[in-house]
Write an enzyme that holds these catalytic residues in place. Sequence first.
Site, short mmCIF file in Angstrom:
data_model
loop_
_atom_site.label_atom_id
_atom_site.label_comp_id
_atom_site.label_asym_id
_atom_site.label_seq_id
_atom_site.Cartn_x
_atom_site.Cartn_y
_atom_site.Cartn_z
N HIS A 173 -3.80 7.12 1.13
CA HIS A 173 -4.07 5.71 0.82
C HIS A 173 -5.40 5.33 1.47
CE1 HIS A 173 -3.91 1.46 0.62
NE2 HIS A 173 -3.57 1.29 1.88
N CYS B 187 0.82 -1.22 0.00
CA CYS B 187 0.00 0.00 0.00
C CYS B 187 0.85 1.27 0.00
CB CYS B 187 -0.93 -0.01 1.21
SG CYS B 187 -1.88 -1.52 1.32
N ASN C 280 -10.08 -1.37 0.09
CA ASN C 280 -8.64 -1.12 0.01
C ASN C 280 -8.08 -1.87 -1.20
OD1 ASN C 280 -5.89 -0.92 0.32
ND2 ASN C 280 -5.83 -1.75 2.41
#
Length: 349
Positions: free
Chosen positions: A276, A111, A306
């Site tokens: 993020h 990520c 996500n």
Amino acid sequence: MGFEVIGTGMYVPGEPVTNTQLTRVMDTSDEWIHQRSGIRQRHFAAEGQGVSDMAFEATKRALEAARIGPKDIDYILFATMTPDYVFPGSGAVLGGKLGINVPALDIRQQCGAMLYGLQLIDGLIKSGVAKTILFIGAEAHAGFMPWDDWDILEGKTDRKQTPEQRERANKHRAVAVLFGDGAGAMVFRATDRDAGLIAAKVHSDGTYVDELLIPGCGFKTRPYCQPRLYEEMLYVPYMNGKEVFKFAVTTLPKCARQLCEESKTPIEKIDWFLAHQANARINDYVREQLDVPVEKMPMNIDRYGNTSAGTLPILIDECTRDGKLKKGDLTMMFALGAGMHWGCALVRW
Ligand code: ACO
């Protein structure tokens, strides 16, 4: 010499899968998931659909927006933790699909990849190695979901899940509900305009490896792929959710404050905080710590979950297309991912 983003694109596969649909394969609820993460739905890659396929679709849109063709790209940077193959990397696969044989570099900071990507892009452009760089963040997490009953999830059968299969899915429900699939593409080009990377801070701390990882299917076992890994579900990520949460909400505001201080950038001068999309609660917490107004931090986690390396390029594509992000805007990006790898960057648009 700096860089500017001349085109963006995104792609998410298939129809959205809502939180309520997930209750077909595990014990969960829309309320539990939304309260803890902000997520309402996500998309999953189809069987046989890999990150290079999704990246290809996102790239077509980015190239169209940039009004250039694949032959204008002279470097590919591909960020993913769920590649099509263990080897080769997905950047080369994408290059083949685009019909170009330029250098293709895969990075795997999960990520946190976008922040590392920005440093690489800045370096490649300033050193004269590349002028037009395609950056991809893409993930196909479907392959590590803890259920086999995709037909039940998609409502394509009346067949009922076995209690054993439900128990397998429940064991990993805290992680499984967070992730979704998709790809974001960004085309970066060298410019003499006052734009590009102003400053960045990236960090890695390998002492946290065991807090967030896929414990099996690596090359410590012989063979690296075997029935035991499926039986023991070692292909599914393990995450110490509380520890990751704590780590994120302590390191990210600190990183952002340090970057502003070192680059002498008052935080109130920043137009957009591009975060993020791991968990809306993490972003809300960071935003409050930095005293940033809610309208300066766009979020789309409710629609995609996500998508790991995909979240920032997807968010940036949406913010570009809806007219939020404009030439000259000052942005701060920040992200944290397994490794741990994390960081933040100030970019002039
Ligand atoms: N649905 C319903 N109940 C659930 C679910 C679910 N999907 N998952 C877990 N539960 C239950 C548990 O069984 C437990 O029940 P119990 O109290 O009866 O034992 C209870 O909910 C609490 O479980 P925890 O695992 O302790 O849940 P927690 O409150 O810590 O929330 C979460 C889990 C959302 C993952 C949280 O820890 C978190 O937000 N962590 C941050 C990490 C993160 O966001 N990572 C993003 C991905 S990684 C990355 O991007 C780098």
